[in-house]
Design an enzyme around this catalytic site. Structure first.
Site, PDB file in Angstrom:
ATOM      1  CG  ASP A  97      -0.109  -0.307   2.506  1.00 16.91           C
ATOM      2  OD1 ASP A  97       1.103  -0.056   2.507  1.00 16.91           O
ATOM      3  OD2 ASP A  97      -0.703  -0.783   3.493  1.00 16.91           O
ATOM      4  CD  GLU A 119       0.209  -6.830   2.895  1.00 15.12           C
ATOM      5  OE1 GLU A 119       0.367  -5.607   2.781  1.00 15.12           O
ATOM      6  OE2 GLU A 119       0.890  -7.521   3.661  1.00 15.12           O
ATOM      7  CD  GLU A 133       0.936   4.208   4.583  1.00 14.28           C
ATOM      8  OE1 GLU A 133       0.076   4.891   5.200  1.00 14.28           O
ATOM      9  OE2 GLU A 133       2.149   4.402   4.706  1.00 14.28           O
ATOM     10  CG  HIS A 207       7.123   3.416  10.549  1.00  8.12           C
ATOM     11  ND1 HIS A 207       6.714   2.217  11.058  1.00  8.12           N
ATOM     12  CD2 HIS A 207       6.744   3.424   9.260  1.00  8.12           C
ATOM     13  CE1 HIS A 207       6.128   1.515  10.116  1.00  8.12           C
ATOM     14  NE2 HIS A 207       6.114   2.216   9.010  1.00  8.12           N
ATOM     15  NE  ARG A 209       3.228  10.226   5.254  1.00  7.64           N
ATOM     16  CZ  ARG A 209       4.010  11.042   4.559  1.00  7.64           C
ATOM     17  NH1 ARG A 209       3.787  12.335   4.571  1.00  7.64           N
ATOM     18  NH2 ARG A 209       4.987  10.581   3.825  1.00  7.64           N
ATOM     19  CG  HIS A 240      11.120   4.779  10.322  1.00  7.17           C
ATOM     20  ND1 HIS A 240      11.184   5.807   9.417  1.00  7.17           N
ATOM     21  CD2 HIS A 240      10.713   3.686   9.636  1.00  7.17           C
ATOM     22  CE1 HIS A 240      10.820   5.342   8.229  1.00  7.17           C
ATOM     23  NE2 HIS A 240      10.525   4.060   8.336  1.00  7.17           N
TER      24      HIS A 240
HETATM   25  N1  UDP Z   1      11.941  -4.550  10.168  1.00  5.24           N
HETATM   26  C1  UDP Z   1      13.305  -4.687   9.943  1.00  5.24           C
HETATM   27  N2  UDP Z   1      14.177  -3.913  10.678  1.00  5.24           N
HETATM   28  C2  UDP Z   1      13.765  -3.020  11.617  1.00  5.24           C
HETATM   29  C3  UDP Z   1      12.371  -2.870  11.833  1.00  5.24           C
HETATM   30  C4  UDP Z   1      11.481  -3.646  11.087  1.00  5.24           C
HETATM   31  O1  UDP Z   1      13.717  -5.491   9.101  1.00  5.24           O
HETATM   32  O2  UDP Z   1      14.609  -2.362  12.250  1.00  5.24           O
HETATM   33  C5  UDP Z   1      10.997  -5.351   9.358  1.00  5.24           C
HETATM   34  C6  UDP Z   1       9.866  -6.033  10.069  1.00  5.24           C
HETATM   35  O3  UDP Z   1      10.199  -7.337  10.481  1.00  5.24           O
HETATM   36  C7  UDP Z   1       8.722  -6.059   9.059  1.00  5.24           C
HETATM   37  C8  UDP Z   1       9.017  -4.873   8.193  1.00  5.24           C
HETATM   38  O4  UDP Z   1      10.354  -4.459   8.473  1.00  5.24           O
HETATM   39  O5  UDP Z   1       8.761  -7.212   8.232  1.00  5.24           O
HETATM   40  C9  UDP Z   1       8.042  -3.781   8.548  1.00  5.24           C
HETATM   41  O6  UDP Z   1       8.405  -2.622   7.935  1.00  5.24           O
HETATM   42  P1  UDP Z   1       7.763  -1.251   8.334  1.00  5.24           P
HETATM   43  O7  UDP Z   1       7.388  -1.288   9.780  1.00  5.24           O
HETATM   44  O8  UDP Z   1       8.709  -0.214   7.850  1.00  5.24           O
HETATM   45  O9  UDP Z   1       6.491  -1.145   7.392  1.00  5.24           O
HETATM   46  P2  UDP Z   1       5.004  -1.636   7.519  1.00  5.24           P
HETATM   47  O10 UDP Z   1       5.015  -3.103   7.713  1.00  5.24           O
HETATM   48  O11 UDP Z   1       4.392  -0.886   8.654  1.00  5.24           O
HETATM   49  O12 UDP Z   1       4.413  -1.252   6.211  1.00  5.24           O
END
Ligand code: UDP
Length: 371
Positions: A97, A119, A133, A207, A209, A240
């Site tokens: 997204d 997804e 998103e 993180h 927004r 982040h």
């Molecule tokens: N993740 C990572 N390193 C970190 C923090 C998170 O590899 O320091 C991984 C986590 O396991 C997950 C993904 O990043 O699979 C999530 O990414 P993020 O939180 O940026 O995005 P969202 O999932 O909220 O779209």
């Protein structure tokens, strides 16, 4: 032979698309796989591509400092349009997204190129949560020719949105494929940046927004209080790099002996941290899917989630940014063993690690039968 361009722009897209790319590469008789990276997250993208040994064939550089969403979106559309005219793929694959996903899908639509949305069908039903998103995924679902829904609830959302039944396929979520693949080469025993941890550790990520500003102020102050109440517990927080998060997190949380603010770690190390954690406090999407696989209770810093399955199954509590709700959930999990055990032991609603094989099978069958 069908040429498939997989487009990715951020860390979670790499994690969730790497297993699909590997699966396409395993079938060279059928597919030519091209990887296009937009660079929407630059550093985090690089760190994650390295873990999975994915090397983009074509890299855009769309990020500018403090860039507004409109400018990011139009830049991605224009640059992807050029790449699509150069490579002339049979289909593109996008995941999730992000702005990359929505803009790449629109560019593919303008070029009448088939779109596969991995997804698909996630919804909070609130257009501003998560922002932007929720709207990115709604638009992408309308543009997609293949909507790969991770769960039954996602399939229902797609049907409700008017997506034709024949375009929807339930596959599970590819994040479980990634988790299992990376766990098999997970050898990490410590993270160099952090000192030896207490027996119990709380892992934090934040993180989103829509949490910038006051919500994060509440969250970080509550975590500070908790670190004083729970002196025998380590708090580990890979912060982040977004300045809206980084600055406030450091201002409020640095200097406490049991809080460790570290740089974002690569996926191998993050899986180690999740395994090592007692509970996870997060506003991330992907972590909500990984938690149940690793038997870790989740405290979710959001008012609404597009992943209701884990909450319904009892593996996660939604607390938003409310001080009382965060405190109550964390303290109960740290003191009530039965409650903890219940939350830690739910079946994973997000799949069994075969989503990427299912997705590529569906594409192969489609092209095998119809072309
Ligand atoms: N993740 C990572 N390193 C970190 C923090 C998170 O590899 O320091 C991984 C986590 O396991 C997950 C993904 O990043 O699979 C999530 O990414 P993020 O939180 O940026 O995005 P969202 O999932 O909220 O779209």
């Amino acid at each position: 032979m069908k040429r498939i361009i997989t487009v990715l722009g951020t860390r979670p897209e790499v994690i969730k698309l790497a297993p699909v790319i590997k699966e396409l590469e395993r079938r060279p008789h059928m597919f030519e796989s091209i990887v296009l990276a937009t660079g929407q997250h630059d550093e985090l993208l690089k760190q994650t591509l390295e873990v999975f040994k994915v090397i983009p064939d074509h890299a855009l550089k769309v990020m500018r400092r403090n860039q507004a969403l409109a400018s990011l979106t139009s830049r991605i559309i224009q640059d992807i349009d050029k790449a699509l005219k150069k490579y002339r793929p049979d289909a593109i694959l996008v995941q999730g997204d992000t702005t990359t996903v929505m803009a790449a899908s629109l560019a593919a639509f303008y070029n009448r190129i088939t779109i596969g949305h991995v997804e698909a069908g996630l919804r909070t039903k609130d257009k501003y949560q998560p922002f932007p998103e929720e709207i990115n995924r709604r638009l992408t679902d309308q543009l997609a020719d293949f909507a790969f829904a991770p769960t039954e609830a996602a399939r229902k959302n797609l049907l409700r949105a008017g997506v034709p039944k024949r375009k929807i396929f339930i596959t599970g979520n590819t994040v479980i494929d990634a988790l299992l693949q990376v766990s098999s080469f997970d050898k990490r025993e410590t993270i160099p940046e952090i000192p030896p941890l207490q027996e119990r550790m709380i892992l934090i990520t934040a993180h989103r927004r829509e949490n910038f500003g006051k919500p994060f102020l509440n969250v970080f102050n509550t975590l500070l209080d908790l670190s004083r109440d729970l002196k025998d517990v380590s708090f580990v927080y890979p912060v982040h790099p977004n300045p809206n998060v980084f600055k406030m997190a450091h201002e409020i949380l640095s200097g406490r002996p049991n809080i460790h603010l570290i740089k974002p770690v690569n996926y191998i190390d993050f899986i180690w941290l999740m395994r090592r954690a007692h509970i996870i406090v997060t506003d991330s999407g992907g972590v909500q899917e990984e938690g149940p696989s690793l038997h870790k209770p989740l405290v979710i810093l959001r008012d609404k989630t597009e992943r209701p399955e884990v909450v319904k199954a009892g593996g996660a509590i939604l607390v938003g940014s409310s001080k009382n709700r965060i405190r109550q959930a964390v303290l109960r999990l740290m003191t009530d063993k039965d409650f903890y055990r219940q939350m830690a032991n739910i079946p994973n609603p997000y799949g069994d690690g075969t989503a990427s094989v299912k997705i590529v099978n569906i594409l192969e069958e489609h092209y095998g039968h119809y072309h």
